[in-house]
Structure formats: C-alpha cells, structure tokens
Scaffold this motif. Structure first.
Motif, short mmCIF file in Angstrom:
data_model
loop_
_atom_site.label_atom_id
_atom_site.label_comp_id
_atom_site.label_asym_id
_atom_site.label_seq_id
_atom_site.Cartn_x
_atom_site.Cartn_y
_atom_site.Cartn_z
N UNK A 1 0.79 -1.23 0.00
CA UNK A 1 0.00 0.00 0.00
C UNK A 1 0.82 1.27 0.00
N UNK A 2 2.13 1.15 -0.03
CA UNK A 2 3.02 2.32 -0.06
C UNK A 2 4.42 1.86 -0.46
N UNK A 3 5.31 2.82 -0.63
CA UNK A 3 6.68 2.48 -0.97
C UNK A 3 7.36 1.77 0.20
N UNK A 4 8.13 0.74 -0.14
CA UNK A 4 8.85 -0.03 0.86
C UNK A 4 10.32 -0.08 0.44
N UNK A 5 11.23 0.08 1.38
CA UNK A 5 12.65 0.13 1.05
C UNK A 5 13.43 -0.96 1.77
N UNK A 6 14.46 -1.47 1.08
CA UNK A 6 15.30 -2.51 1.65
C UNK A 6 16.37 -1.92 2.57
N UNK A 7 16.60 -2.62 3.66
CA UNK A 7 17.66 -2.27 4.60
C UNK A 7 18.68 -3.40 4.58
N UNK A 8 19.84 -3.22 3.93
CA UNK A 8 20.83 -4.30 3.86
C UNK A 8 21.47 -4.59 5.21
N UNK A 9 21.68 -5.87 5.47
CA UNK A 9 22.36 -6.32 6.69
C UNK A 9 23.57 -7.15 6.27
N UNK A 10 24.69 -6.86 6.89
CA UNK A 10 25.96 -7.51 6.56
C UNK A 10 26.41 -8.37 7.73
N UNK A 11 26.43 -9.68 7.55
CA UNK A 11 26.83 -10.60 8.62
C UNK A 11 28.28 -11.05 8.45
N UNK A 12 28.95 -11.40 9.54
CA UNK A 12 30.33 -11.90 9.48
C UNK A 12 30.36 -13.37 9.09
N UNK A 13 30.07 -13.66 7.82
CA UNK A 13 29.92 -15.04 7.36
C UNK A 13 30.72 -15.24 6.08
N UNK A 14 30.62 -16.46 5.53
CA UNK A 14 31.35 -16.79 4.32
C UNK A 14 30.48 -17.67 3.43
N UNK A 15 31.09 -18.40 2.51
CA UNK A 15 30.37 -19.31 1.61
C UNK A 15 31.03 -20.69 1.63
N UNK B 1 20.46 2.12 12.03
CA UNK B 1 21.16 3.16 11.26
C UNK B 1 20.60 3.28 9.85
N UNK B 2 20.39 2.15 9.20
CA UNK B 2 19.85 2.18 7.84
C UNK B 2 18.42 2.71 7.81
N UNK B 3 17.62 2.33 8.79
CA UNK B 3 16.25 2.79 8.85
C UNK B 3 16.19 4.30 9.05
N UNK B 4 17.06 4.80 9.91
CA UNK B 4 17.10 6.24 10.17
C UNK B 4 17.49 7.01 8.91
N UNK C 1 10.28 7.08 4.16
CA UNK C 1 9.76 5.72 4.19
C UNK C 1 9.32 5.34 5.59
N UNK C 2 8.29 4.49 5.66
CA UNK C 2 7.78 4.03 6.95
C UNK C 2 7.73 2.50 7.06
N UNK C 3 7.89 1.81 5.93
CA UNK C 3 7.90 0.34 5.93
C UNK C 3 9.18 -0.14 5.27
N UNK C 4 9.71 -1.28 5.80
CA UNK C 4 11.03 -1.70 5.36
C UNK C 4 11.12 -3.22 5.20
N UNK D 1 16.02 -13.31 14.60
CA UNK D 1 15.26 -12.74 15.72
C UNK D 1 15.55 -11.24 15.89
N UNK D 2 16.79 -10.85 15.65
CA UNK D 2 17.15 -9.44 15.78
C UNK D 2 16.48 -8.56 14.73
N UNK D 3 16.04 -9.17 13.63
CA UNK D 3 15.44 -8.41 12.53
C UNK D 3 13.95 -8.13 12.76
N UNK D 4 13.39 -8.70 13.81
CA UNK D 4 11.97 -8.50 14.09
C UNK D 4 11.80 -7.21 14.88
N UNK D 5 11.66 -6.12 14.17
CA UNK D 5 11.51 -4.81 14.80
C UNK D 5 10.33 -4.08 14.17
N UNK D 6 9.89 -3.04 14.82
CA UNK D 6 8.73 -2.28 14.34
C UNK D 6 8.97 -1.72 12.95
#
Length: 315
Positions: free
Chosen positions: A16-30, A67-70, A78-81, A103-108
């Motif tokens: 119902x409105x514009x939604x923007x991606x918030x990238x998250x960078x984890x200390x991982x590999x492949x 930080x990305x949301x701000x 934007x209000x939805x992410x 679990x950390x990504x579950x925020x308002x």
C-alpha cells in the motif's frame, strides 16, 4: 503499455506504499570459499562479497537496521522496510546462530525479511523456522538465491560449486511455504549464448519463481575473473549485446514473474570492468527504449508450457 513487471510497483501494490530494503551484513562466508565444497569462491566474487555499500559486519543486526532505517527513512520518507540479509551465504551457519540473527530483525515497521543464499544451503529446518516467524509476527519472507546461469558448463567454469539440480531442489523445498523466491542471473557471462538466456527464462518460468534479479557482469579487482580479463581470455562484447539479451530473456519469461532489477551497480574503484563503462541507468533506459521501439514485452514468447503441442485442440 507496461513492458515488464517492476518490483517497485509490486511492493506498492502489496504493502500500500513504498517499501525500502535495509541491507544487513553478517560476518559469514560461503561453502565454496572455506573448503566445504571448494576454495576461492566464484571467480567473479571479491573478498567483500556482493555488497560494497553495507555497514560494517562488526555492528549488530539491530544496530545496522537502526542506522539504515534512520538514514533511508529520512531520505525517502519511508515508513515500511524489508530487512535484507545480503552478503555471502546467509543460511550457511549453525541453525541456532541463524535463528539469533533473524530474531534481531523483528523490529517495528519491518514488513518483510529477505534472505540471500545459495541453492545448496537450503534446509527444511531453516525454512520451517522462517515460516513460524512469518506467522507469529506477521512478517513476509523472501528467499533470494544466486543461480547466475542454467548452463552447467558455465557454472563449473565460474566455480559456483553447484549445478542446476541444486537450484531446482531448493525451489521445490521453498515452494512448500508461502515465501517469495527470487533468482539472481548474470545474463552476459562470456561462456553463455542467446540459447542459454532463453533457457534461463524457460526454466525459471517452469519452476514458477516469483522474482528475478538480473546482473550485468562486473569484474572485481584481484579476482580470478580479473586475471582472465587481463589475459584477454574472453570477450565481453558490447552493452548493446547485454541489452539484446535482457530483451530476449524478458520475451520468454512468464509475465507473472516480478523483475527486481534489470542491471546491477558496482563502484569503479573496486572493479576493472563494470557495465561497459556506461552508467547503469543509461543501459536501463536503453532497454526501456528498445522494448518500446520493438513493441515487445515480458512474456511475448511465453508459449512453451502446459502442453504446447496439444493447445491447438482446445481452441
């Protein structure tokens, strides 16, 4: 006339409105970097992975989101992410660690969690947990997987460490849940031709993936691909060739599939070749112009499924 299904319109219609991606960078590999199935990674992948503009992975998931949301919230009002776990392989870790990050990504104001991963790193335990998160917190889930090409010889050439079979298996597993599936493709890999591009479109359509993200190959410094490029081991062609392949791909692709992106971006200081030394938006504009000029569109040649040869008996 709308020539292809854009991701921005899809999100606007869905939320119902514009939604923007918030990238998250984890200390991982492949798994094809740490020796599980190979070393060195894909020959086009640099040491920082695919995300040059992410925040430091030393920050917690919650802090990166904050930080990305701000920043993005203020810039675009934007209000939805969508929280997007982007870099490297975001299911290649222990199940408990994976759960803690999600679990950390579950925020308002987060309406969706996107997980970028590989086809050979999908397991039912992880998917079932994401499904529980989706239902209990009313958050949608999307899974993005790098395929790059359906040509198994090219997959071996670029050291992907998996074949088409693993991708098909992963899609079938994910299809048991109400998740969006996005496939990443590089349409101008130098060992692929137009027939490979068409087959990519056909297979993704037959598997009923939900979204596609297209990349124009960029060559990162200090990679095996950069070495081959300096040795002139392959020809990258012209950006007109890329435009032609994108249009061909769209014509054979199911009209139901959403196009997340037609071309990617890369920082010049990290690459020896990127988008034919042309701005990404100029190439995108040229694709749009050619679609208009040729009067063609996504799905124009989508006539090969559902018993193509007996359709004439049902007219």
């Amino acid at each position: 006339m709308v020539r292809y299904n854009t991701y921005s319109e899809y999100l606007k219609n869905k939320y119902g409105e514009k939604v923007y991606k918030l990238p998250v960078n984890l200390p991982i590999t492949c798994p094809n970097r740490d020796g599980c199935i190979g070393t060195g990674g894909c020959i086009f992948c640099g040491e920082v992975g695919a995300a040059f503009e992410n925040l430091s992975n030393e920050l917690s998931v919650k802090e990166q989101i904050r930080q990305n949301m701000e920043y993005i919230g203020k810039k675009y009002k934007a209000e939805k992410f969508i929280v997007y776990f982007q870099n490297f392989t975001n299911t290649y870790m222990s199940f408990e660690k994976f759960k803690s990050y999600v679990d950390e990504a579950i925020v308002e104001n987060v309406v969706e969690i996107g997980i970028s991963t590989r086809p050979d790193c999908i397991r039912d335990e992880y998917l079932s947990y994401l499904n529980n998160i989706s239902k209990s917190h009313n958050i949608n889930i999307s899974i993005e997987m790098g395929l790059q090409t359906v040509n198994y010889k090219t997959l071996a050439k670029v050291n992907r460490g998996h074949t088409l079979a693993e991708f098909i298996d992963a899609v079938l597993m994910i299809k048991k849940y109400d998740f969006d599936i996005c496939a990443h493709l590089i349409l101008n890999l130098p060992w692929d031709d137009k027939e490979d591009v068409i087959e990519c479109a056909k297979i993704l359509s037959a598997l009923k993936v939900n979204q596609v993200k297209l990349h124009c190959l960029y060559i990162v410094k200090d990679t095996e691909m950069a070495k081959l490029y300096s040795e002139k081991a392959f020809d990258m062609g012209s950006y007109y060739d890329y435009v032609e392949k994108v249009i061909l791909f769209l014509e054979y692709l199911s009209p139901d599939i959403i196009i997340q992106r037609l071309i990617g971006r890369a920082k010049e200081e990290h690459t020896v070749f990127a988008n034919y030394n042309t701005s990404w938006w100029k190439i995108k504009d040229n694709i749009d112009e050619q679609l208009e000029f040729l009067d063609t569109y996504q799905g124009k040649k989508f006539d090969y499924l559902n018993g193509k040869c007996v359709k004439k008996f049902f007219k």
